[in-house]
Design a protein around this motif. Structure first.
Motif, PDB file in Angstrom:
ATOM      1  N   ALA A 216     110.185 -90.882 -27.683  1.00 46.15           N
ATOM      2  CA  ALA A 216     111.267 -91.841 -27.418  1.00 46.15           C
ATOM      3  C   ALA A 216     111.130 -93.086 -28.282  1.00 46.15           C
ATOM      4  CB  ALA A 216     111.291 -92.215 -25.946  1.00 46.15           C
ATOM      5  N   ALA A 217     109.886 -93.483 -28.576  1.00 47.31           N
ATOM      6  CA  ALA A 217     109.641 -94.693 -29.356  1.00 47.31           C
ATOM      7  C   ALA A 217     109.478 -94.402 -30.844  1.00 47.31           C
ATOM      8  CB  ALA A 217     108.405 -95.408 -28.838  1.00 47.31           C
ATOM      9  N   ASN A 218     109.567 -93.139 -31.237  1.00 47.60           N
ATOM     10  CA  ASN A 218     109.360 -92.740 -32.648  1.00 47.60           C
ATOM     11  C   ASN A 218     108.012 -93.226 -33.168  1.00 47.60           C
ATOM     12  OD1 ASN A 218     111.939 -91.602 -32.662  1.00 47.60           O
ATOM     13  ND2 ASN A 218     112.888 -93.478 -33.414  1.00 47.60           N
ATOM     14  N   MET A 219     106.958 -92.976 -32.393  1.00 43.03           N
ATOM     15  CA  MET A 219     105.631 -93.424 -32.795  1.00 43.03           C
ATOM     16  C   MET A 219     104.619 -92.283 -32.710  1.00 43.03           C
ATOM     17  SD  MET A 219     105.242 -97.293 -31.357  1.00 43.03           S
ATOM     18  CE  MET A 219     103.835 -97.542 -32.441  1.00 43.03           C
ATOM     19  N   VAL A 220     103.635 -92.338 -33.587  1.00 43.07           N
ATOM     20  CA  VAL A 220     102.527 -91.390 -33.551  1.00 43.07           C
ATOM     21  C   VAL A 220     101.237 -92.191 -33.579  1.00 43.07           C
ATOM     22  CG1 VAL A 220     102.546 -91.064 -36.072  1.00 43.07           C
ATOM     23  CG2 VAL A 220     101.516 -89.327 -34.602  1.00 43.07           C
ATOM     24  N   PHE A 221     100.236 -91.701 -32.853  1.00 41.60           N
ATOM     25  CA  PHE A 221      98.991 -92.429 -32.656  1.00 41.60           C
ATOM     26  C   PHE A 221      97.808 -91.552 -33.052  1.00 41.60           C
ATOM     27  CE2 PHE A 221     101.022 -95.738 -30.170  1.00 41.60           C
ATOM     28  CZ  PHE A 221     102.125 -95.092 -29.626  1.00 41.60           C
ATOM     29  N   LEU A 222      96.739 -92.212 -33.482  1.00 43.38           N
ATOM     30  CA  LEU A 222      95.481 -91.520 -33.753  1.00 43.38           C
ATOM     31  C   LEU A 222      94.381 -92.318 -33.086  1.00 43.38           C
ATOM     32  CD1 LEU A 222      94.153 -89.127 -35.325  1.00 43.38           C
ATOM     33  CD2 LEU A 222      93.658 -90.793 -37.129  1.00 43.38           C
ATOM     34  N   ARG A 223      93.761 -91.712 -32.090  1.00 44.07           N
ATOM     35  CA  ARG A 223      92.628 -92.355 -31.426  1.00 44.07           C
ATOM     36  C   ARG A 223      91.347 -91.825 -32.059  1.00 44.07           C
ATOM     37  NH1 ARG A 223      92.942 -94.690 -26.646  1.00 44.07           N
ATOM     38  NH2 ARG A 223      94.592 -93.283 -25.927  1.00 44.07           N
TER      39      ARG A 223
END
Length: 123
Positions: free
Chosen positions: A74-81
């Protein structure tokens, strides 16, 4: 031209963690896959992890279960932890969105890159 916006890099001690964020200018579903690459000094850029529009995830072998990739559609975001960081993880990390030659997209070779965010693992 920088087209993706990353944040979250920094200096961390060995064994520590960081969360990298990447904002896309359009829907994640406009791309075959979104993910992260890294480039260490004197080395070529290499894949860290990516996730396809269908949700399939792949990691580079060297990750060995230490990193997580996830997305907020929904936020058009991708994350890398990044967990259990090692000095050899020191690199500039780049967000990437692309179609990887897939013929299911108007431009099979379209790709976007971020400007990179520096991760330094050192005591």
């Amino acid at each position: 031209q920088v087209q993706l916006k990353e944040s979250g890099g920094g200096l961390v001690q060995p064994g520590g963690s960081l969360l990298l964020n990447c904002a896309l200018p359009e829907s994640i579903y406009d791309f075959f896959a979104v993910g992260w690459y890294r480039q260490a000094p004197g080395k070529q850029r290499e894949l860290v992890a990516d996730i396809t529009s269908g949700g399939r995830i792949q990691f580079a072998d060297y990750v060995q279960g230490r990193f997580e990739i996830f997305r907020d559609i929904a936020a058009n975001m991708v994350f890398l932890r990044l967990n259990s960081l090692k000095p050899e993880d020191t690199a500039v990390y780049y967000c990437h969105a692309g179609n990887n030659g897939s013929r299911g997209y108007p431009d099979p070779y379209r790709e976007l890159w971020g400007q990179g965010t520096l991760v330094t693992v050192s005591s």
